[in-house]
Design a protein around this motif. Structure first.
Motif, short mmCIF file in Angstrom:
data_model
loop_
_atom_site.label_atom_id
_atom_site.label_comp_id
_atom_site.label_asym_id
_atom_site.label_seq_id
_atom_site.Cartn_x
_atom_site.Cartn_y
_atom_site.Cartn_z
N SER A 43 0.97 -1.34 -0.20
CA SER A 43 -0.25 -0.06 0.08
C SER A 43 0.83 1.19 -0.25
O SER A 43 2.72 1.25 0.64
CB SER A 43 -0.83 -0.30 1.25
N PRO A 44 0.74 2.28 -0.80
CA PRO A 44 1.38 3.66 -0.95
C PRO A 44 1.19 4.24 0.66
O PRO A 44 0.37 5.50 0.35
CB PRO A 44 0.51 4.18 -1.83
N ALA A 78 12.86 3.70 10.62
CA ALA A 78 11.58 4.34 11.33
C ALA A 78 9.97 4.15 10.05
O ALA A 78 10.58 3.05 9.28
CB ALA A 78 11.69 5.71 10.02
N THR A 79 10.00 4.29 11.29
CA THR A 79 8.06 3.32 10.49
C THR A 79 6.61 4.15 11.05
O THR A 79 6.65 5.22 11.12
CB THR A 79 8.31 1.79 11.71
N LYS A 118 9.29 2.28 7.00
CA LYS A 118 9.35 3.76 5.16
C LYS A 118 10.22 2.62 4.25
O LYS A 118 9.61 3.41 3.31
CB LYS A 118 9.54 4.66 6.30
N GLU A 119 11.33 2.06 4.49
CA GLU A 119 12.17 2.00 3.50
C GLU A 119 11.31 0.63 2.95
O GLU A 119 11.43 1.42 1.65
CB GLU A 119 13.08 1.81 4.04
N THR A 120 11.03 -0.37 3.23
CA THR A 120 10.47 -1.49 2.67
C THR A 120 9.12 -1.83 2.54
O THR A 120 8.16 -2.29 1.52
CB THR A 120 11.16 -2.60 3.29
N GLY A 121 8.68 -1.45 3.31
CA GLY A 121 6.71 -1.30 4.01
C GLY A 121 6.70 -2.59 4.83
O GLY A 121 5.30 -3.15 5.10
N GLU A 122 7.69 -3.55 5.16
CA GLU A 122 7.76 -4.75 6.24
C GLU A 122 7.47 -4.15 7.39
O GLU A 122 7.64 -3.80 8.20
CB GLU A 122 9.14 -5.59 6.41
#
Length: 422
Positions: free
Chosen positions: A318-319, A364-365, A383-387
């Motif tokens: 998701s964006p 960072a999340t 924020k980097e990978t979406g994990e």
């Protein structure tokens, strides 16, 4: 003082009742009954003559002296129950009926969004209607306990549905294996390790259709273990490759088998217990094979999310941004992974940011809130990978406090300085 009981056994009591003097209700009592009925109260009298047992004051005193405190308390409690039951019967008899609702059977009070096809052999489970005002009154006045079940938040307890999630970027999904640790807590203890599980994502073809195959293996103790006290549960979900809509799901836990098949507007679940007839486990439990089917009608305008691990994929694709919000479809109830509840929408929204410390570093999340009621779940998405690196609240664990951490399989590279070095 020589104390003597009223009677020594049941035969003496029966003889005493047979010899009692028969007295008719007095005129004053009848006038009071008629006046109460004129006021709307339902007062009942026996159709025949009432029996009054003459008891001397000395005999009554002797009987009370021989009663223990516990016996007296028990008799007083029975009197309180009888009075409360009488009040309930009198008040509820005067309560106005909702004839338009009470005239319908329970299953007719819930109108499905979409009629089920006639060729589907599995019957839909009965939908419990909301209690009427009369039933609520009886629950409040009844002196007897009533079984209570957890309910999903009503429409007044949560926001209206957000726009359905429609945009996903599946190129962000990376095949591979990841390991998680789930910890739980309650009033007796703080967070303690509960179980570990692994999740493997890979591409696959199911019935000539490109899919994502998501396999979750959980080590858990269960009474259905076939060969050991610890038995692994296997949960496999196949998702359409382009939009992550579910196609099929299989869940294996010992002798228990669960199979779900999906279309955009329908879920069919089949539960079965596969074991030799009469098989007895070490804990003394006797297994009897069974097979049960359930059908649920889904809202095709929003993607349905059948499992916790599927939600991880949906959030990764998701964006996300500061004002992001969307709705997906899930099942109601504490355990949304089985079709015991009814389909409903689940609101998701980004509520700020937070740095999360893990074994691999600090990242960072996005702080994503799942609006699940008074205690919403919070998922922290990189924020980097979406994990999803950390979840507070669990999809299917009944403990009041739960968190799940990604332990192995990190893909993040943008580490932040540790909290102590700032």
């Amino acid at each position: 003082m020589n104390r003597r009981a009223l009677f020594t056994d049941d035969r003496d009591l029966a003889a005493l009742v047979r010899d009692a003097t028969m007295l008719a209700p007095s005129s004053a009592l009848l006038d009071r009954v008629h006046a109460s009925r004129a006021d709307g109260l339902r007062v009942m009298l026996p159709s025949g003559d009432a029996a009054a047992v003459p008891v001397s004051p000395m005999a009554t005193t002797s009987a009370i002296d021989q009663l223990s405190v516990e016996q007296l308390a028990g008799r007083v409690w029975m009197i309180v129950i009888a009075v409360a039951a009488t009040v309930v019967a009198a008040v509820t008899s005067l309560w106005p009926h909702d004839t338009a609702t009470d005239a319908l059977p329970t299953t007719a009070r819930a109108v499905p969004r979409q009629a089920a096809p006639a060729n589907v052999a599995l019957a839909d489970s009965t939908t419990n209607a909301a209690p009427s005002s009369r039933e609520s009154l009886m629950d409040g006045l009844s002196p007897w306990p009533r079984v209570a079940f957890a309910q999903s938040p009503g429409a007044t307890d949560r926001n209206a549905p957000y726009p359905g999630l429609s945009t996903v970027d599946v190129s962000r999904l990376k095949p591979g294996r990841r390991s998680y640790l789930r910890s739980v807590g309650n009033a007796l203890h703080s967070l303690l390790p509960y179980t570990t599980y692994t999740v493997e994502l890979d591409s696959a073809v199911l019935e000539k259709q490109p899919t994502w195959c998501l396999v979750t293996v959980t080590q858990t103790s269960t009474g259905l273990a076939e060969n050991s006290e610890r038995n692994a549960q296997y949960d496999t979900v196949w998702l359409r490759r382009n939009d992550l809509r579910p196609i099929r799901r299989s869940h294996y836990a010992g002798f228990l088998r669960m199979r779900q098949t999906f279309t955009d507007s329908m879920l069919v679940e089949t539960d079965s217990l596969i074991a030799p007839p009469g098989k007895t486990l070490r804990n003394g439990m006797t297994l009897m094979p069974f097979r049960n089917g359930t059908l649920r009608t889904l809202d095709a305008s929003v993607p349905f999310v059948p499992t916790e691990e599927t939600m991880r994929l949906v959030l990764r694709a998701s964006p996300l941004h500061e004002r992001w919000r969307a709705s997906v479809g899930t099942l109601s109830g504490d355990n949304r992974s089985f079709a015991m509840g009814d389909p409903e929408y689940l609101n998701l929204r980004v509520d700020g940011s937070r740095d999360i410390q893990t074994l691999s570093g600090r990242y960072a999340t996005w702080r994503v809130v799942l609006e699940t009621g008074p205690k919403p779940e919070v998922w922290y998405v990189s924020k980097e990978t979406g994990e999803t690196l950390l979840t507070e609240g669990s999809w299917g664990v009944s403990y009041p406090v739960s968190e799940t951490r990604l332990m192995y399989g990190f893909e993040e590279t943008k580490r932040l300085p540790s909290a102590g070095s700032r």
